[in-house]
Design a protein around this motif. Structure first.
Motif, mmCIF file in Angstrom:
data_model
loop_
_atom_site.group_PDB
_atom_site.id
_atom_site.type_symbol
_atom_site.label_atom_id
_atom_site.label_comp_id
_atom_site.label_asym_id
_atom_site.label_seq_id
_atom_site.Cartn_x
_atom_site.Cartn_y
_atom_site.Cartn_z
ATOM 1 N N THR A 75 -16.534 -8.660 -3.606
ATOM 2 C CA THR A 75 -15.743 -7.585 -4.222
ATOM 3 C C THR A 75 -16.588 -6.385 -4.625
ATOM 4 O OG1 THR A 75 -15.976 -8.719 -6.320
ATOM 5 C CG2 THR A 75 -13.911 -9.078 -5.125
ATOM 6 N N ASN A 76 -17.883 -6.387 -4.249
ATOM 7 C CA ASN A 76 -18.658 -5.158 -4.475
ATOM 8 C C ASN A 76 -19.709 -5.000 -3.387
ATOM 9 O OD1 ASN A 76 -21.383 -6.188 -5.386
ATOM 10 N ND2 ASN A 76 -20.081 -7.149 -6.940
ATOM 11 N N MET A 77 -20.208 -3.771 -3.253
ATOM 12 C CA MET A 77 -21.096 -3.439 -2.139
ATOM 13 C C MET A 77 -22.438 -4.163 -2.219
ATOM 14 S SD MET A 77 -21.185 -1.916 0.700
ATOM 15 C CE MET A 77 -19.998 -0.578 0.852
ATOM 16 N N ASN A 78 -23.000 -4.312 -3.418
ATOM 17 C CA ASN A 78 -24.296 -4.999 -3.540
ATOM 18 C C ASN A 78 -24.228 -6.419 -2.995
ATOM 19 O OD1 ASN A 78 -26.037 -3.066 -4.521
ATOM 20 N ND2 ASN A 78 -25.344 -3.331 -6.633
ATOM 21 N N ASP A 79 -23.153 -7.139 -3.381
ATOM 22 C CA ASP A 79 -22.985 -8.512 -2.883
ATOM 23 C C ASP A 79 -22.819 -8.523 -1.368
ATOM 24 O OD1 ASP A 79 -23.162 -9.320 -5.472
ATOM 25 O OD2 ASP A 79 -21.048 -9.863 -5.723
ATOM 26 N N ALA A 80 -22.078 -7.540 -0.867
ATOM 27 C CA ALA A 80 -21.833 -7.467 0.582
ATOM 28 C C ALA A 80 -23.157 -7.339 1.329
ATOM 29 C CB ALA A 80 -20.915 -6.289 0.905
ATOM 30 N N VAL A 81 -24.015 -6.431 0.844
ATOM 31 C CA VAL A 81 -25.271 -6.161 1.547
ATOM 32 C C VAL A 81 -26.245 -7.335 1.402
ATOM 33 C CG1 VAL A 81 -27.307 -4.647 1.546
ATOM 34 C CG2 VAL A 81 -25.004 -3.659 1.505
ATOM 35 N N LYS A 82 -26.299 -7.934 0.198
ATOM 36 C CA LYS A 82 -27.195 -9.098 -0.001
ATOM 37 C C LYS A 82 -26.762 -10.256 0.903
ATOM 38 C CE LYS A 82 -28.851 -8.174 -4.660
ATOM 39 N NZ LYS A 82 -28.245 -7.985 -5.986
ATOM 40 N N MET A 83 -25.464 -10.456 0.983
ATOM 41 C CA MET A 83 -24.912 -11.517 1.828
ATOM 42 C C MET A 83 -25.255 -11.250 3.295
ATOM 43 S SD MET A 83 -23.366 -13.903 0.440
ATOM 44 C CE MET A 83 -23.547 -15.406 1.278
ATOM 45 N N ALA A 84 -25.109 -9.973 3.688
ATOM 46 C CA ALA A 84 -25.390 -9.593 5.078
ATOM 47 C C ALA A 84 -26.856 -9.874 5.413
ATOM 48 C CB ALA A 84 -25.077 -8.112 5.279
ATOM 49 N N GLN A 85 -27.740 -9.611 4.448
ATOM 50 C CA GLN A 85 -29.166 -9.861 4.694
ATOM 51 C C GLN A 85 -29.417 -11.362 4.921
ATOM 52 O OE1 GLN A 85 -31.974 -9.255 1.428
ATOM 53 N NE2 GLN A 85 -33.526 -8.513 2.850
#
Length: 443
Positions: free
Chosen positions: A395-405
């Motif tokens: 539900t937020n961009m930081n989590d999205a990017v960390k998950m993507a990494q």
């Protein structure tokens, strides 16, 4: 003459300044709040305004109303104006009669910003005195009031074209048409298509319409409608005696008995859809008599548009790409189509009636994991839950990017291409793209 302006944003304030300069009695009314910098401009110019309300007595006595493109026809004040028969126009309709500059108008569901920026880049690099406006940058009306450009390149949305009566660009481009904003067109695709084609409705035999000849909706429209403008098609698959096409990895353009060719590998923009944007922009440059060497140089050094397939960083050999401007399925189709490595795809937001089936074959072929970034991801999960190995909701961009990494490996691409509007978690697509870039930079 009383000019009432609904909406105190860039186009509203620009129109107010031009109206004042041309001797209108001007009043600006915004149902929301007017930003501080715009308020200042209105006060300095002695223009009457109100915010957080529409006072009917001050609006329904207008001779003409300029409505900002974001305000739908269904809003109560607009309905009352229509009932009273008061003419409602868009900024470009109001402003165009006050200039005799050459106008290049660009519309389409996708690619219009890139094509507009590239066209402006081609003409400016050639030394032309050219303004950039419409849906991007400084208001067209404001520029007419302030500056003296000899030509303008305008990005035009269907909402802006809805409000025209006599406006006509000398050169018009329709980049493509795919379902978008249908909530504003009674959910009828043909109404939206007709809105796009308004760009050519006042054109004459001396004007030009550049269009995507591979586009189904455009070809359908031509079966039952005509335009007086000279037609200049572009295509990835067909070849024309007059028009633009790709042959043997060369872009070829034939216009008015003149030819231009360039190797596609020297064009800075990547991807098939960008070849189309380059063909459209180069066709304008040829019509404006720009030298071939200048066109070649400009096509090879163009930097592209922020938030549109923008390469952010490569971290541990994973490329992060910001395509936040992809607010519909068709835009995301182009993005996925141009991926040539395994892709972790960040998608989601406010769905505008999306049909994700169009993406199915690309997702099967290219996407290894999906990260849903939205308040309601049900449609995305239903569509692709069985197609990819990994599907995660955040539900937020930081989590999205960390998950993507975490989910990506050497040689992969992480692509933010939401296919949706951004208003559930972000202010707008720019805010979403900026947050993505910040999150990537802080990995």
């Amino acid at each position: 003459m009383r000019l009432v302006i609904l909406g105190g944003g860039e186009s509203g304030v620009g129109t107010a300044i031009l109206g004042k300069k041309k001797g209108y009695e001007v009043f600006v009314s915004d149902f929301g709040k007017i930003k501080g910098n715009y308020k200042e401009v209105l006060i300095i110019n002695g223009i009457a305004w109100e915010e957080e309300k529409h006072t009917e007595d001050l609006i329904l006595n207008a001779d003409v109303v300029m409505k900002s493109p974001g305000i739908p026809d269904k809003s109560p004040i607009v309905k009352k104006l229509i009932e009273k028969g008061i003419p409602i126009v868009s900024e470009i309709e109001f402003a165009a009669p006050f200039t005799d500059s050459t106008i290049i108008g660009i519309t389409g569901s996708n690619g219009k910003t890139t094509t507009t920026m590239l066209t402006h880049h081609l003409l400016k690099s050639a030394g032309l005195n050219v303004g950039l406006g419409g849906n991007i940058g400084k208001s067209f009306a404001w520029q007419i009031a302030d500056n003296k450009y000899d030509s303008y390149v305008l990005e035009l949305s269907s909402f802006q074209l809805d409000g025209i009566v006599n406006f006509k660009p000398h050169i018009a481009i329709i980049t493509n048409i795919s379902p978008d904003h249908l909530d504003r067109y009674d959910y009828k695709y043909e109404n939206y298509i007709d809105a796009k084609f308004r760009i050519t409705m006042n054109q004459t035999e001396d004007d030009y319409l550049i269009y995507d000849s591979d586009d189904e909706a455009i070809n359908e429209w031509f079966k039952t409608h005509t335009t007086k403008a000279k037609l200049i098609p572009f295509s990835l698959t067909k070849i024309f005696s007059e028009g633009a096409y790709i042959k043997n990895n060369k872009m070829e353009i034939k216009i008015n008995q003149e030819e231009f060719t360039m190797d596609t590998e020297h064009i800075a923009l990547e991807g098939k859809h960008n070849m189309k944007n380059a063909m459209a922009a180069t066709s304008v440059a040829k019509l404006m008599q720009i030298r071939k060497a200048t066109i070649r140089e400009s096509l090879s050094n163009f930097q592209g548009v922020e938030h549109r397939l923008e390469k952010v960083l490569k971290i541990q050999n994973v490329q992060y790409i910001n395509d936040s401007k992809a607010t519909n399925v068709n835009a995301t189709f182009f993005a996925l189509d141009s991926m040539n490595t395994p892709t972790v795809w960040i998608v989601g937001g406010v769905d505008k009636g999306n049909d994700y089936n169009e993406l199915m074959s690309l997702v099967r072929e290219k996407v290894k994991a999906i990260i849903c970034l939205g308040v309601d991801n049900k449609k995305i999960i239903d569509a692709f839950g069985n197609v990819v190995d990994m599907m995660i909701e955040v539900t937020n961009m930081n989590d999205a990017v960390k998950m993507a990494q975490r989910l990506s490996e050497k040689g992969d691409t992480v692509l933010l291409s939401p296919a949706c509007a951004s208003f559930d978690l972000f202010e707008n697509y720019e805010d979403r793209g900026i947050q993505f870039k910040q999150a990537v930079k802080s990995l």
